[in-house]
Design a protein around this motif. Structure first.
Motif, PDB file in Angstrom:
ATOM      1  N   ALA A  75       0.825  -1.205   0.000  1.00  0.00           N
ATOM      2  CA  ALA A  75       0.000   0.000   0.000  1.00  0.00           C
ATOM      3  C   ALA A  75       0.863   1.260   0.000  1.00  0.00           C
ATOM      4  O   ALA A  75       0.556   2.243  -0.681  1.00  0.00           O
ATOM      5  N   ARG A  76       1.957   1.169   0.784  1.00  0.00           N
ATOM      6  CA  ARG A  76       2.873   2.339   0.816  1.00  0.00           C
ATOM      7  C   ARG A  76       3.528   2.558  -0.556  1.00  0.00           C
ATOM      8  O   ARG A  76       3.633   3.686  -1.049  1.00  0.00           O
ATOM      9  N   GLN A  77       3.972   1.441  -1.197  1.00  0.00           N
ATOM     10  CA  GLN A  77       4.580   1.549  -2.532  1.00  0.00           C
ATOM     11  C   GLN A  77       3.567   2.085  -3.544  1.00  0.00           C
ATOM     12  O   GLN A  77       3.905   2.915  -4.394  1.00  0.00           O
ATOM     13  N   ASP A  78       2.295   1.593  -3.416  1.00  0.00           N
ATOM     14  CA  ASP A  78       1.269   2.087  -4.328  1.00  0.00           C
ATOM     15  C   ASP A  78       1.037   3.575  -4.131  1.00  0.00           C
ATOM     16  O   ASP A  78       0.852   4.334  -5.097  1.00  0.00           O
ATOM     17  N   GLU A  79       1.030   3.988  -2.832  1.00  0.00           N
ATOM     18  CA  GLU A  79       0.854   5.410  -2.536  1.00  0.00           C
ATOM     19  C   GLU A  79       2.001   6.243  -3.095  1.00  0.00           C
ATOM     20  O   GLU A  79       1.806   7.318  -3.663  1.00  0.00           O
ATOM     21  N   LEU A  80       3.232   5.679  -2.909  1.00  0.00           N
ATOM     22  CA  LEU A  80       4.409   6.396  -3.457  1.00  0.00           C
ATOM     23  C   LEU A  80       4.326   6.498  -4.973  1.00  0.00           C
ATOM     24  O   LEU A  80       4.658   7.528  -5.563  1.00  0.00           O
ATOM     25  N   GLU A  81       3.914   5.381  -5.619  1.00  0.00           N
ATOM     26  CA  GLU A  81       3.786   5.392  -7.075  1.00  0.00           C
ATOM     27  C   GLU A  81       2.741   6.415  -7.508  1.00  0.00           C
ATOM     28  O   GLU A  81       2.922   7.140  -8.496  1.00  0.00           O
ATOM     29  N   ARG A  82       1.591   6.422  -6.723  1.00  0.00           N
ATOM     30  CA  ARG A  82       0.543   7.391  -7.052  1.00  0.00           C
ATOM     31  C   ARG A  82       1.051   8.815  -6.906  1.00  0.00           C
ATOM     32  O   ARG A  82       0.833   9.670  -7.761  1.00  0.00           O
ATOM     33  N   GLN A  83       1.791   9.043  -5.768  1.00  0.00           N
ATOM     34  CA  GLN A  83       2.336  10.387  -5.545  1.00  0.00           C
ATOM     35  C   GLN A  83       3.351  10.750  -6.651  1.00  0.00           C
ATOM     36  O   GLN A  83       3.406  11.889  -7.110  1.00  0.00           O
ATOM     37  N   ALA A  84       4.166   9.722  -7.030  1.00  0.00           N
ATOM     38  CA  ALA A  84       5.163   9.973  -8.089  1.00  0.00           C
ATOM     39  C   ALA A  84       4.471  10.328  -9.395  1.00  0.00           C
ATOM     40  O   ALA A  84       4.899  11.239 -10.127  1.00  0.00           O
ATOM     41  N   GLN A  85       3.371   9.578  -9.712  1.00  0.00           N
ATOM     42  CA  GLN A  85       2.628   9.879 -10.938  1.00  0.00           C
ATOM     43  C   GLN A  85       2.011  11.269 -10.883  1.00  0.00           C
ATOM     44  O   GLN A  85       2.057  12.026 -11.858  1.00  0.00           O
ATOM     45  N   GLU A  86       1.437  11.594  -9.689  1.00  0.00           N
ATOM     46  CA  GLU A  86       0.863  12.930  -9.549  1.00  0.00           C
ATOM     47  C   GLU A  86       1.938  14.007  -9.667  1.00  0.00           C
ATOM     48  O   GLU A  86       1.734  15.052 -10.294  1.00  0.00           O
ATOM     49  N   ALA A  87       3.110  13.705  -9.024  1.00  0.00           N
ATOM     50  CA  ALA A  87       4.218  14.682  -9.119  1.00  0.00           C
ATOM     51  C   ALA A  87       4.689  14.825 -10.566  1.00  0.00           C
ATOM     52  O   ALA A  87       4.973  15.929 -11.036  1.00  0.00           O
ATOM     53  N   ARG A  88       4.750  13.669 -11.290  1.00  0.00           N
ATOM     54  CA  ARG A  88       5.169  13.720 -12.688  1.00  0.00           C
ATOM     55  C   ARG A  88       4.178  14.507 -13.527  1.00  0.00           C
ATOM     56  O   ARG A  88       4.561  15.321 -14.368  1.00  0.00           O
ATOM     57  N   LYS A  89       2.864  14.221 -13.266  1.00  0.00           N
ATOM     58  CA  LYS A  89       1.846  14.973 -14.005  1.00  0.00           C
ATOM     59  C   LYS A  89       1.911  16.454 -13.666  1.00  0.00           C
ATOM     60  O   LYS A  89       1.772  17.318 -14.542  1.00  0.00           O
ATOM     61  N   ALA A  90       2.114  16.726 -12.324  1.00  0.00           N
ATOM     62  CA  ALA A  90       2.228  18.134 -11.923  1.00  0.00           C
ATOM     63  C   ALA A  90       3.440  18.787 -12.591  1.00  0.00           C
ATOM     64  O   ALA A  90       3.391  19.938 -13.037  1.00  0.00           O
ATOM     65  N   ARG A  91       4.560  18.016 -12.674  1.00  0.00           N
ATOM     66  CA  ARG A  91       5.770  18.542 -13.320  1.00  0.00           C
ATOM     67  C   ARG A  91       5.540  18.782 -14.798  1.00  0.00           C
ATOM     68  O   ARG A  91       5.972  19.801 -15.361  1.00  0.00           O
ATOM     69  N   GLU A  92       4.815  17.828 -15.442  1.00  0.00           N
ATOM     70  CA  GLU A  92       4.519  18.005 -16.865  1.00  0.00           C
ATOM     71  C   GLU A  92       3.620  19.219 -17.070  1.00  0.00           C
ATOM     72  O   GLU A  92       3.800  19.985 -18.021  1.00  0.00           O
ATOM     73  N   ARG A  93       2.579  19.361 -16.138  1.00  0.00           N
ATOM     74  CA  ARG A  93       1.711  20.541 -16.258  1.00  0.00           C
ATOM     75  C   ARG A  93       2.510  21.828 -16.067  1.00  0.00           C
ATOM     76  O   ARG A  93       2.300  22.813 -16.773  1.00  0.00           O
ATOM     77  N   GLU A  94       3.483  21.765 -15.083  1.00  0.00           N
ATOM     78  CA  GLU A  94       4.308  22.956 -14.844  1.00  0.00           C
ATOM     79  C   GLU A  94       5.190  23.260 -16.051  1.00  0.00           C
ATOM     80  O   GLU A  94       5.366  24.418 -16.439  1.00  0.00           O
TER      81      GLU A  94
END
Length: 310
Positions: A75-94
């Motif tokens: 669950a922690r790895q999934d959360e990290l992956e989700r956060q990483a994806q969100e961070a990547r999407k946020a970085r792409e949006r930025e």
């Protein structure tokens, strides 16, 4: 990571089971006659069974704990992956936002540059028009000045022309006077030159006559001394009948006193040439003139020696 979490409790469980089996095997007797188990050993067996149950329960608890930890870790790895994806999407949006901002900035810079270029072009055009007007005014003033200068130059040229005509008239009169003087001078010079030419021709004729007479005299003296030299060689020439009708041409170089400094046979009969060479060497000194111009003709001579028979 989940695989290693399950491996550890399974290893512990397997070890406990193997240990229990070894203890039980050690307690079993393989004799033919079964032994009567005393009542006193029953608690020990019961204890072993109880311990095995506790071990199994312990193993199950550990296993359950590991599974819980594995689920939590996943669950922690999934959360990290989700956060990483969100961070990547946020970085792409930025990045997209920054790219859009950069595009807008460049567009504004381009518009600003175009506006500046247009302003600069307008300013330049205004300045060029101002300069063109100033240049046109300068040209007008220059032409006006040139017109005045041309008029003044024409006036001066007319004055100069009149002065030159007067000067030319005076110069023509002066030229005619000098031409007459030059004609008279040339006539006098020509007369003098003619007289000098006649005198020079007379002197040259006299010199030529004297030179001719001297040349004839030198030639005569040269021929005379050549005959004397040939006669001297003949006196020392040893002849025989085999030399009759034959000759040899020899070269002789003489010193100022007639001493033979060199002699060489050029061509002819070998016997006559040897005899002539011997005769020249035997004579040693040959007749020469004391007069320098005659000696110049005699100092190097070619003679033909022909034996004479009585």
């Amino acid at each position: 990571m989940a695989k290693s979490d399950f491996t550890w409790p399974l290893g512990i469980s397997a070890g406990i089971h193997i240990g229990a089996i070894v203890v039980l095997a050690a307690s079993v007797s393989f004799d033919d006659k079964p032994k009567v188990v005393s009542q006193a050993s029953a608690p020990a067996v019961q204890a072993v069974v109880i311990d095995q149950k506790q071990v199994n329960e312990r193993v199950e608890r550990i296993k359950q704990q590991r599974e819980d930890e594995a689920r939590k870790e996943k669950a922690r790895q999934d959360e990290l992956e989700r956060q990483a994806q969100e961070a990547r999407k946020a970085r792409e949006r930025e990045q997209q936002r920054l790219k859009q901002l950069e595009t807008e900035r460049k567009q504004k810079e381009l518009e600003t540059k175009r506006a500046n270029d247009a302003a600069q072009a307008a300013k330049l055009k205004q300045q060029q028009e101002k300069e063109a007007a100033a240049k046109a005014e300068a040209v007008r003033k220059q032409k006006e000045q040139e017109r005045k200068v041309a008029e003044e130059a024409a006036r001066k040229a007319e004055e100069k022309r009149k002065q030159e005509e007067a000067a030319a008239k005076r110069a023509e009169e002066e030229r005619k006077r000098k031409a007459e003087e030059e004609r008279q001078r040339k006539a006098a010079a020509e007369a003098k030159a003619q007289q000098e030419r006649e005198m020079a021709e007379a002197l040259a004729a006299e010199q030529a006559a004297l030179s001719k007479a001297r040349n004839q005299q030198v030639l005569t003296e040269t021929q005379r001394y050549q005959a004397m030299i040939r006669s001297t060689i003949q006196r020392h020439l040893v002849v025989n009948e085999s030399m009759r009708g034959k000759s040899c041409r020899v070269f002789i170089r003489l010193a100022r006193d007639g001493f033979v400094t060199a002699s060489q046979t050029l061509d002819g009969d070998q016997v006559v040439c040897r005899a002539a060479k011997a005769a020249i060497n035997q004579a040693g000194r040959l007749p020469v003139s004391q007069e320098a111009d005659v000696y110049e003709k005699l100092k190097e001579i070619n003679l033909t020696v022909s034996p004479e028979f009585n």
